[in-house]
Write a protein that holds these residues in place. Structure first.
Motif, PDB file in Angstrom:
ATOM      1  N   ALA A 139       0.831  -1.205   0.000  1.00 55.84           N
ATOM      2  CA  ALA A 139       0.000   0.000   0.000  1.00 55.84           C
ATOM      3  C   ALA A 139       0.864   1.254   0.000  1.00 55.84           C
ATOM      4  O   ALA A 139       0.601   2.209  -0.752  1.00 55.84           O
ATOM      5  N   ASP A 140       1.895   1.262   0.811  1.00 58.99           N
ATOM      6  CA  ASP A 140       2.774   2.432   0.879  1.00 58.99           C
ATOM      7  C   ASP A 140       3.452   2.698  -0.457  1.00 58.99           C
ATOM      8  O   ASP A 140       3.584   3.850  -0.883  1.00 58.99           O
ATOM      9  N   GLY A 146      -1.465  10.934  -1.596  1.00 63.46           N
ATOM     10  CA  GLY A 146      -2.332  10.492  -0.515  1.00 63.46           C
ATOM     11  C   GLY A 146      -3.321   9.405  -0.874  1.00 63.46           C
ATOM     12  O   GLY A 146      -4.104   8.969  -0.032  1.00 63.46           O
ATOM     13  N   VAL A 147      -3.307   8.949  -2.124  1.00 62.40           N
ATOM     14  CA  VAL A 147      -4.230   7.915  -2.588  1.00 62.40           C
ATOM     15  C   VAL A 147      -3.440   6.666  -2.964  1.00 62.40           C
ATOM     16  O   VAL A 147      -2.400   6.744  -3.619  1.00 62.40           O
ATOM     17  N   ASP A 191      -6.854  -4.871  -5.552  1.00 53.60           N
ATOM     18  CA  ASP A 191      -7.397  -3.655  -4.954  1.00 53.60           C
ATOM     19  C   ASP A 191      -8.311  -3.974  -3.774  1.00 53.60           C
ATOM     20  O   ASP A 191      -8.298  -3.293  -2.742  1.00 53.60           O
ATOM     21  N   GLU A 192      -9.067  -5.057  -3.895  1.00 55.36           N
ATOM     22  CA  GLU A 192     -10.020  -5.452  -2.849  1.00 55.36           C
ATOM     23  C   GLU A 192      -9.318  -5.766  -1.532  1.00 55.36           C
ATOM     24  O   GLU A 192      -9.713  -5.274  -0.465  1.00 55.36           O
ATOM     25  N   ASP A 203      -6.829   2.565   8.784  1.00 58.73           N
ATOM     26  CA  ASP A 203      -6.083   3.450   7.901  1.00 58.73           C
ATOM     27  C   ASP A 203      -7.070   4.159   6.976  1.00 58.73           C
ATOM     28  O   ASP A 203      -7.771   3.513   6.185  1.00 58.73           O
ATOM     29  N   PRO A 204      -7.176   5.476   7.024  1.00 54.18           N
ATOM     30  CA  PRO A 204      -8.210   6.190   6.274  1.00 54.18           C
ATOM     31  C   PRO A 204      -7.890   6.419   4.801  1.00 54.18           C
ATOM     32  O   PRO A 204      -8.715   6.996   4.070  1.00 54.18           O
ATOM     33  N   ARG A 205      -6.742   6.014   4.336  1.00 50.97           N
ATOM     34  CA  ARG A 205      -6.378   6.305   2.950  1.00 50.97           C
ATOM     35  C   ARG A 205      -7.350   5.675   1.953  1.00 50.97           C
ATOM     36  O   ARG A 205      -7.794   4.539   2.123  1.00 50.97           O
ATOM     37  N   GLU A 206      -7.658   6.419   0.918  1.00 45.73           N
ATOM     38  CA  GLU A 206      -8.492   5.902  -0.169  1.00 45.73           C
ATOM     39  C   GLU A 206      -7.677   4.913  -0.990  1.00 45.73           C
ATOM     40  O   GLU A 206      -6.514   5.148  -1.313  1.00 45.73           O
ATOM     41  N   VAL A 207      -8.299   3.791  -1.332  1.00 50.01           N
ATOM     42  CA  VAL A 207      -7.695   2.832  -2.258  1.00 50.01           C
ATOM     43  C   VAL A 207      -8.468   2.927  -3.567  1.00 50.01           C
ATOM     44  O   VAL A 207      -9.653   2.593  -3.635  1.00 50.01           O
ATOM     45  N   ARG A 208      -7.795   3.412  -4.583  1.00 51.76           N
ATOM     46  CA  ARG A 208      -8.452   3.657  -5.867  1.00 51.76           C
ATOM     47  C   ARG A 208      -8.106   2.535  -6.854  1.00 51.76           C
ATOM     48  O   ARG A 208      -6.933   2.227  -7.073  1.00 51.76           O
ATOM     49  N   THR A 209      -9.152   1.943  -7.425  1.00 52.65           N
ATOM     50  CA  THR A 209      -8.935   0.920  -8.445  1.00 52.65           C
ATOM     51  C   THR A 209      -8.418   1.588  -9.709  1.00 52.65           C
ATOM     52  O   THR A 209      -9.085   2.453 -10.278  1.00 52.65           O
ATOM     53  N   ASP A 210      -7.217   1.172 -10.135  1.00 56.58           N
ATOM     54  CA  ASP A 210      -6.545   1.864 -11.234  1.00 56.58           C
ATOM     55  C   ASP A 210      -5.848   0.839 -12.125  1.00 56.58           C
ATOM     56  O   ASP A 210      -4.805   0.289 -11.751  1.00 56.58           O
TER      57      ASP A 210
END
Length: 247
Positions: A139-140, A146-147, A191-192, A203-210
């Motif tokens: 993730a990092d 920030g996304v 992504d899931e 962890d509040p970060r948005e995970v964007r499917t890309d």
């Protein structure tokens, strides 16, 4: 049986040592214990009388030139020392899909595999999918502004405890003279699972499917992070692994 675990103080190495030490003479070897496969220091002494070597060492750098130099030098030194010592079985852990992912570190692992395949003694290659323990690092590495950007490809992560159990079994068995692929018991969307893992950790970060997202800088296509054929599956589910982390 004397078994030397190169990288025996690392995440998987410690667990392999713990699994084998009750029934075998097991040596955890690493630069911290005076054994350096790059310089060759301590190899002759630690391999004396050994029947099996499990190489779990890793390059300190993921840059292609550095990693290739590490695996070529380390593996060559180790195999030559093993031949002199009469070691009968050499085991390594590599990566599922290494030949298909366009990343320098993966190409370096292929160099290591090829050296092992050319060994005069018995050998086994265990190719693993990504460890569950590395979800946070994934993730990092995928974050921009920030996304967290994750590709919607199949992902079949495995707990390091399952990796250690299987590697320990391979180490005391007959050399495979081939490659075994191992993976976790369930397939997720990449992504899931990252989105779920971050949410469960607050962890509040948005995970964007890309679809254009990369994997440690490498472009991905579906199928590269899951076994390419029949694989041995781990027993520890994602849910059980999470519960163990809490304990």
């Amino acid at each position: 049986m004397k078994i030397v675990i190169i990288g025996g103080t690392g995440l998987v190495g410690r667990q392999v040592v713990d699994r084998l030490k009750g029934e075998h003479e097991v040596i955890a070897a690493s630069p911290q214990t005076g054994v350096d496969t790059v310089t060759g220091a301590g190899l002759e002494e630690v391999l004396h009388g050994a029947q099996v070597v499990v190489d779990l060492s890793n390059s300190p750098s993921f840059a292609e030139e550095d990693a290739t130099r590490f695996f070529r030098t380390s593996t060559t030194n180790l195999l030559r020392a093993e031949q002199r010592a009469g070691v009968l079985h050499h085991v390594i852990v590599s990566i599922v899909g290494a030949e298909g992912i366009d990343a320098g570190y993966m190409r370096a692992k292929i160099v290591q595999e090829d050296l092992v395949k050319g060994s005069a003694a018995g050998w086994s290659i265990v190719r693993s999918t990504q460890f569950l323990e590395f979800l946070a690092a994934i993730a990092d590495s995928a974050m921009a502004d920030g996304v967290v950007h994750m590709a919607p490809v199949r992902f079949q992560p495995i707990a390091s405890a399952d990796v250690a159990r299987i590697v320990a079994e391979v180490a005391v068995g007959t050399p495979l003279a081939g490659t075994m692929e191992i993976a976790g018991p369930r397939t997720f969307g990449f992504d899931e699972i990252v989105r779920r893992y971050l949410a469960e950790n607050g962890d509040p970060r948005e995970v964007r499917t890309d679809p254009a997202a990369t994997y440690f800088g490498a472009p991905l296509t579906d199928g590269e992070l899951v076994p390419t054929g029949p694989a041995r599956l781990g027993e520890i589910s994602y849910e059980e692994w999470r519960a163990r982390q809490g304990r």
